[in-house]
Structure formats: structure tokens, C-alpha cells
Motif scaffolding. Structure first.
Motif, mmCIF file in Angstrom:
data_model
loop_
_atom_site.group_PDB
_atom_site.id
_atom_site.type_symbol
_atom_site.label_atom_id
_atom_site.label_comp_id
_atom_site.label_asym_id
_atom_site.label_seq_id
_atom_site.Cartn_x
_atom_site.Cartn_y
_atom_site.Cartn_z
ATOM 1 N N ARG A 120 3.610 10.701 -4.033
ATOM 2 C CA ARG A 120 3.250 9.876 -2.876
ATOM 3 C C ARG A 120 2.829 8.485 -3.337
ATOM 4 O O ARG A 120 3.162 7.472 -2.723
ATOM 5 C CB ARG A 120 2.087 10.562 -2.126
ATOM 6 C CG ARG A 120 1.709 9.920 -0.822
ATOM 7 C CD ARG A 120 2.680 10.242 0.291
ATOM 8 N NE ARG A 120 2.378 9.423 1.460
ATOM 9 C CZ ARG A 120 3.081 8.338 1.816
ATOM 10 N NH1 ARG A 120 4.143 7.978 1.138
ATOM 11 N NH2 ARG A 120 2.727 7.637 2.877
ATOM 12 N N TYR A 121 2.089 8.430 -4.461
ATOM 13 C CA TYR A 121 1.659 7.133 -5.022
ATOM 14 C C TYR A 121 2.867 6.252 -5.312
ATOM 15 O O TYR A 121 2.931 5.102 -4.883
ATOM 16 C CB TYR A 121 0.845 7.368 -6.305
ATOM 17 C CG TYR A 121 0.602 6.095 -7.078
ATOM 18 C CD1 TYR A 121 -0.428 5.227 -6.712
ATOM 19 C CD2 TYR A 121 1.412 5.735 -8.154
ATOM 20 C CE1 TYR A 121 -0.634 4.045 -7.394
ATOM 21 C CE2 TYR A 121 1.210 4.554 -8.844
ATOM 22 C CZ TYR A 121 0.188 3.713 -8.462
ATOM 23 O OH TYR A 121 -0.009 2.528 -9.132
ATOM 24 N N TRP A 122 3.839 6.815 -6.035
ATOM 25 C CA TRP A 122 4.996 5.990 -6.399
ATOM 26 C C TRP A 122 5.766 5.572 -5.149
ATOM 27 O O TRP A 122 6.304 4.464 -5.083
ATOM 28 C CB TRP A 122 5.906 6.730 -7.386
ATOM 29 C CG TRP A 122 5.265 6.876 -8.738
ATOM 30 C CD1 TRP A 122 4.916 8.013 -9.376
ATOM 31 C CD2 TRP A 122 4.876 5.799 -9.616
ATOM 32 N NE1 TRP A 122 4.321 7.743 -10.583
ATOM 33 C CE2 TRP A 122 4.288 6.387 -10.758
ATOM 34 C CE3 TRP A 122 4.943 4.408 -9.547
ATOM 35 C CZ2 TRP A 122 3.796 5.633 -11.819
ATOM 36 C CZ3 TRP A 122 4.459 3.644 -10.609
ATOM 37 C CH2 TRP A 122 3.896 4.260 -11.726
ATOM 38 N N ASP A 123 5.805 6.415 -4.160
ATOM 39 C CA ASP A 123 6.494 6.066 -2.920
ATOM 40 C C ASP A 123 5.798 4.872 -2.240
ATOM 41 O O ASP A 123 6.455 3.904 -1.874
ATOM 42 C CB ASP A 123 6.531 7.279 -1.983
ATOM 43 C CG ASP A 123 7.455 7.044 -0.809
ATOM 44 O OD1 ASP A 123 8.685 7.146 -1.004
ATOM 45 O OD2 ASP A 123 6.958 6.734 0.286
ATOM 46 N N VAL A 124 4.463 4.941 -2.128
ATOM 47 C CA VAL A 124 3.792 3.858 -1.387
ATOM 48 C C VAL A 124 3.771 2.552 -2.175
ATOM 49 O O VAL A 124 3.671 1.485 -1.583
ATOM 50 C CB VAL A 124 2.360 4.218 -0.898
ATOM 51 C CG1 VAL A 124 2.371 5.416 0.020
ATOM 52 C CG2 VAL A 124 1.396 4.398 -2.038
ATOM 53 N N VAL A 125 3.865 2.626 -3.510
ATOM 54 C CA VAL A 125 3.890 1.353 -4.257
ATOM 55 C C VAL A 125 5.327 0.847 -4.472
ATOM 56 O O VAL A 125 5.576 -0.056 -5.260
ATOM 57 C CB VAL A 125 3.123 1.406 -5.610
ATOM 58 C CG1 VAL A 125 1.664 1.753 -5.366
ATOM 59 C CG2 VAL A 125 3.772 2.375 -6.594
ATOM 60 N N GLY A 126 6.274 1.479 -3.759
ATOM 61 C CA GLY A 126 7.634 0.930 -3.748
ATOM 62 C C GLY A 126 8.529 1.399 -4.878
ATOM 63 O O GLY A 126 9.522 0.755 -5.214
ATOM 64 N N ILE A 286 -1.944 -1.128 2.658
ATOM 65 C CA ILE A 286 -0.503 -0.846 2.610
ATOM 66 C C ILE A 286 -0.173 0.003 3.833
ATOM 67 O O ILE A 286 -0.738 1.093 4.005
ATOM 68 C CB ILE A 286 -0.104 -0.109 1.314
ATOM 69 C CG1 ILE A 286 -0.405 -0.979 0.089
ATOM 70 C CG2 ILE A 286 1.376 0.290 1.347
ATOM 71 C CD1 ILE A 286 -0.048 -0.345 -1.235
ATOM 72 N N ALA A 287 0.714 -0.484 4.660
ATOM 73 C CA ALA A 287 1.032 0.228 5.911
ATOM 74 C C ALA A 287 1.531 1.635 5.602
ATOM 75 O O ALA A 287 2.386 1.816 4.730
ATOM 76 C CB ALA A 287 2.090 -0.548 6.675
ATOM 77 N N GLY A 288 0.977 2.601 6.255
ATOM 78 C CA GLY A 288 1.451 3.990 6.116
ATOM 79 C C GLY A 288 0.995 4.684 4.852
ATOM 80 O O GLY A 288 1.450 5.795 4.551
ATOM 81 N N ALA A 289 0.075 4.070 4.088
ATOM 82 C CA ALA A 289 -0.363 4.689 2.829
ATOM 83 C C ALA A 289 -1.434 5.749 3.110
ATOM 84 O O ALA A 289 -2.634 5.527 2.921
ATOM 85 C CB ALA A 289 -0.882 3.639 1.861
ATOM 86 N N VAL A 290 -0.969 6.864 3.612
ATOM 87 C CA VAL A 290 -1.860 7.993 3.897
ATOM 88 C C VAL A 290 -1.329 9.180 3.092
ATOM 89 O O VAL A 290 -0.119 9.358 2.982
ATOM 90 C CB VAL A 290 -1.849 8.324 5.410
ATOM 91 C CG1 VAL A 290 -2.618 9.602 5.704
ATOM 92 C CG2 VAL A 290 -2.426 7.151 6.202
#
Ligand SMILES: Cc1ncc(COP(=O)(O)O)c(C=O)c1O
Length: 425
Positions: A120-126, A286-290
Motif C-alpha cells: 500500500r505504501y508503494w502504491d500511495v507514493v506512486g 496524499i489524496a486517498g492515502a488510507v
């Protein structure tokens, strides 16, 4: 005799249904079965009963908490005061600076949580392509689908239809920095995390080399891979330091823990999460970073109360220091078994050891260790088999020096018994 209706973990129920060893009580480093026979608990149950049995202080704390508030939701904004106290205490002990903690019910939950959080971390940081999880041969990371896939003991994965439950897993040899570096280079930009136990536990008590974890920590930084230290066994003193991370100079982004956090008085596990991984979810807009994840019993109040009372005992009785003092005593005692029949090498780290049977003996009879474990019961020692090849030793931290000698003597007698009837004699 009635046949049991309880399905045991990791058991051949054809045999075990009529041959259960039923434990009724415990005191310090000993347990007593329903026939009244007392054993030295050589394994602290499943590496968890670190403060020993019969700690009324913990059961009183749990009873008081359950009476006042046994639990509540920790989803969304809800939680309980006991949960928050446990979170403060756990993060104050964390070797990761400024950590926060995600709570769960055990080690397998903790591993699932760490694996999902890394991705999830790698997803939210792009960087959504970083999905691969690297683990090690001989590893044990619990029995949920992710832990089963990360595990490095082929027997645990065999017989489920030939496919891993989670595909994005690659394993490397346990102590091979070069092979790990090669994989990191080959799969550059795809790797989410590297996970390892500071000391491989269930895979046979395999300590790292002097430099292994420093090198792996550096590699993870170089290739931007999150490092997860699975301290489900080593956390809370088992190696003679509060954390294996401290003993081996590991620089993890996350630490999974369970077992020793409550000494098993209540089921609890969790993940300590460092600033880097927490930042996009807590600090950065960060939008949607849940992180849409959690368990019904995440932060359970009774488990939280057990953790606090257990940690009070560990600190007040200086049990971590005690483990460091007992390590050479256990090592010397276990080495005596190198002179016993059938024994190959012995390995000791902290208050943990493996007594390995010679490969040639196991080739003739793969059930040798099981037989030694069964014979040990007759000599008043409760133990179990590690990865088919070794007798498991990881007693409660309160074991006395006399009990260490008696435990090792009991295993020695069992080795003699089994060797005496073995086909190789
Ligand atoms: C290193 C390690 N990780 C994870 C687990 C799984 O913990 P649990 O059995 O509480 O799910 C274990 C259990 O032995 C373990 O040793």
C-alpha cells in the motif's frame, strides 16, 4: 479411551486423536498434565511463555480490564484507553525511532499487515510496480496465506495444489548477501520488501553471521526496498537484547511482533512502523492515502492489559538481562549433548537452542527427532521437533540453572533411549 474432537495444529490426527498430551497447569518453567506428571517446558510452549506460568499479576490485570471494558472497536475513530496505553508502551520500547503501532491478534496477522502495508505504501507514493516480497530459505512467517507463501520450508507449502497462495514472492538463501544483491539488481524497481527473522527460529535456530544484517540493511537502502524484521520470536528479550534488531544492528522500516509481548497470556501481535512508511498515511496530504486494513480484535483491551502487565514484569525482574546471563550457561549445557548418540551440531542464541541429529541418522529414520521428543516426555521434558532435524529448546526466561541442567539431561537420556533401539546399532 474416547477419541478427541479437537483438531491439533501441525498434527497427524490419525495418531494424535488418541495420544494427546493434555496440559492442565503451569508454574514458572514447568507444566503439569492431567495425569499429574510435571515437565520442564523446554520450549516456553510455542516460544511465547517468556515470563513463565502462573503470573497472577497478568491474569489479575486482564480480569480487571475485562470487567471494566473487555473490548471495543478500533476501526475508524474508536479505540479504548487500554489500547492507547499499550501503544504508548510498545512504541516507547521500539528500536525504530518515532514508531507507531498497528495491532493484531498474532504473528501471522502481523506479517499480513506488514506485507499489505508495504504494498500500500508503494502504491500511495506512486510506485505501484513494487509488489515483490523477498524472503529466505528456512524462514517461518506464520500460516496465513501470505506467511505460508513467504515461508522457506517447502514441506509447509506442499500439497495445496502446486501454486503459492501469493505469487509475488521470491526466496533467497538464508545467509547469502550476494544472492540477495543479485536479485535486487535483477528485479530493481519491483521489490516492495525484504523480510527476515533476526535469528531463524522454527527453521532450526539459525543465527546470522556477524555482518549479515548490516549488509542486508545497506542493500535495502541502496535499492529502496522496505526492510521488515520479523521479531515474533526474537522480540521482547529472547536473544538477550530487547530486540534482535538491536543485537544484530538491523535497520528495519517495520518490525512484526507477537508471542513474548504478552508471554501468551492473551493473543496479541502487531507491527511497529517507522516514520517513512507512516508518513503518507499520517503526515503528508496524499489524496486517498488510507490503509484499509484491520481486525476485529486489533487493539483488544484485554490483550492490551496483558501486554502492559507482562512488560512490567520483564522490566522489573530484568528478564532480558537474565537471558543474556543464561545464554552461555545454556550453550555450555547443550554442547554436552554433542557427546550424546546421534547428535550432530548444536546451535544456541540467547535462550534458544537446537540440538540437531546427524543427517546420516535422519536418512535412515526421518522420524528420529519425533522419537527423541516422545522419549523426552518420559524423562520429564516437554519439547518438539524443528524442521524435521532438531530438538527445539527455548524455555521461559525464569528457568533456573538447575532446571537447564535437568532439561538437557532429560534430552540426553531420551537420545540414549532412542539410539539404544535404533536400527543403526
Ligand atoms: C517468526 C515468526 N513469524 C510469524 C509467526 C506466526 O505467528 P502466529 O502463530 O502467532 O500467527 C511465527 C510463529 O511461530 C514466527 O515464529
Amino acid at each position: 479411551m474416547t477419541t478427541s474432537r479437537f483438531w491439533h495444529g501441525f498434527a497427524d490426527m490419525h495418531v494424535v486423536k488418541d495420544r494427546e498430551v493434555v496440559i492442565a497447569s503451569g508454574d514458572g518453567a514447568t507444566i503439569t498434565d492431567t495425569n499429574g506428571k510435571t515437565y520442564i517446558d523446554a520450549t516456553a510452549a510455542l516460544w511465547f511463555c517468556n515470563v513463565g506460568y502462573g503470573r497472577k499479576e497478568i491474569s489479575d490485570a486482564v480480569a480487571e480490564q475485562l470487567t471494566r471494558l473487555h473490548g471495543y472497536s478500533s476501526f475508524g475513530a474508536y479505540t479504548t484507553d487500554a489500547t492507547l496505553r499499550a501503544a504508548e508502551r510498545l512504541t516507547s520500547l521500539s528500536p525504530i525511532p518515532n514508531a507507531v503501532v498497528f495491532l493484531a491478534s498474532g504473528g501471522s496477522d502481523a506479517i499480513d499487515t506488514a506485507g499489505k502495508l508495504a504494498r500500500r505504501y508503494w502504491d500511495v507514493v506512486g510506485k505501484p510496480n513494487k509488489t515483490l516480497m523477498v524472503s529466505r530459505e528456512h524462514a517461518y512467517h506464520g500460516m496465513h496465506a501470505l506467511g505460508t507463501s513467504l515461508g522457506g520450508m517447502p514441506i509447509m507449502q506442499a500439497g495445496y495444489g502446486g501454486e503459492p497462495f501469493v505469487n509475488e514472492v521470491v526466496r533467497v538463501p538464508a545467509l547469502d548477501v550476494e544472492a540477495t544483491a543479485k536479485l535486487f539488481e535483477q528485479r530493481r524497481d519491483e521489490i516492495a520488501l525484504f523480510v527476515g527473522e533476526p535469528v531463524i527460529g522454527a527453521g532450526g535456530v539459525i543465527p546470522p553471521t556477524e555482518t549479515y544484517w548490516r549488509d542486508i540493511s545497506a542493500l535495502c537502502r541502496q535499492y529502496d526496498v522496505l526492510l521488515v524484521a520479523d521479531e515474533v520470536i526474537t522480540g521482547f528479550g529472547r536473544t538477550g537484547r530487547m530486540w534482535g534488531t538491536q543485537r544484530y544492528d538491523i535497520k528495519p522500516d517495520m518490525i512484526t511482533f507477537a508471542k513474548g509481548v504478552t508471554s501468551g497470556y492473551m493473543p496479541l501481535g502487531g507491527v511497529l512502523v517507522g516514520e517513512r512508511v507512516r508518513a503518507p498515511f499520517w503526515d503528508e496530504p496524499i489524496a486517498g492515502a488510507v490503509f484499509r486494513h484491520g481486525y476485529t480484535y486489533s487493539g483488544h483491551s484485554g490483550a492490551a492489559a496483558a501486554a502492559i502487565a507482562n512488560l512490567d514484569i520483564i522490566e522489573r525482574e530484568r528478564l532480558v538481562e537474565r537471558v543474556a546471563t543464561l545464554e552461555p550457561i545454556l550453550d555450555t549445557a547443550v554442547r554436552r549433548l554433542q557427546g550424546a548418540p546421534m547428535v550432530g551440531e548444536t546451535r544456541t542464541v540467547g535462550l534458544t537452542a537446537a540440538v540437531a541429529i546427524k543427517p546420516a541418522i535422519l536418512e535412515k529414520d526421518p522420524a528420529t527427532v519425533e522419537k527423541v521428543v516422545a522419549a523426552s516426555l518420559h524423562h520429564g521434558v516437554a519439547s518438539r521437533v524443528l524442521r524435521g532435524h532438531a530438538v527445539h529448546i527455548s524455555p521461559p526466561f525464569v528457568i533456573t540453572e538447575q532446571q537447564i541442567d535437568a532439561m538437557v539431561d532429560g534430552i540426553g537420556n531420551a537420545l540414549e533411549d532412542v539410539a539404544a533401539v535404533g536400527a543403526w546399532n
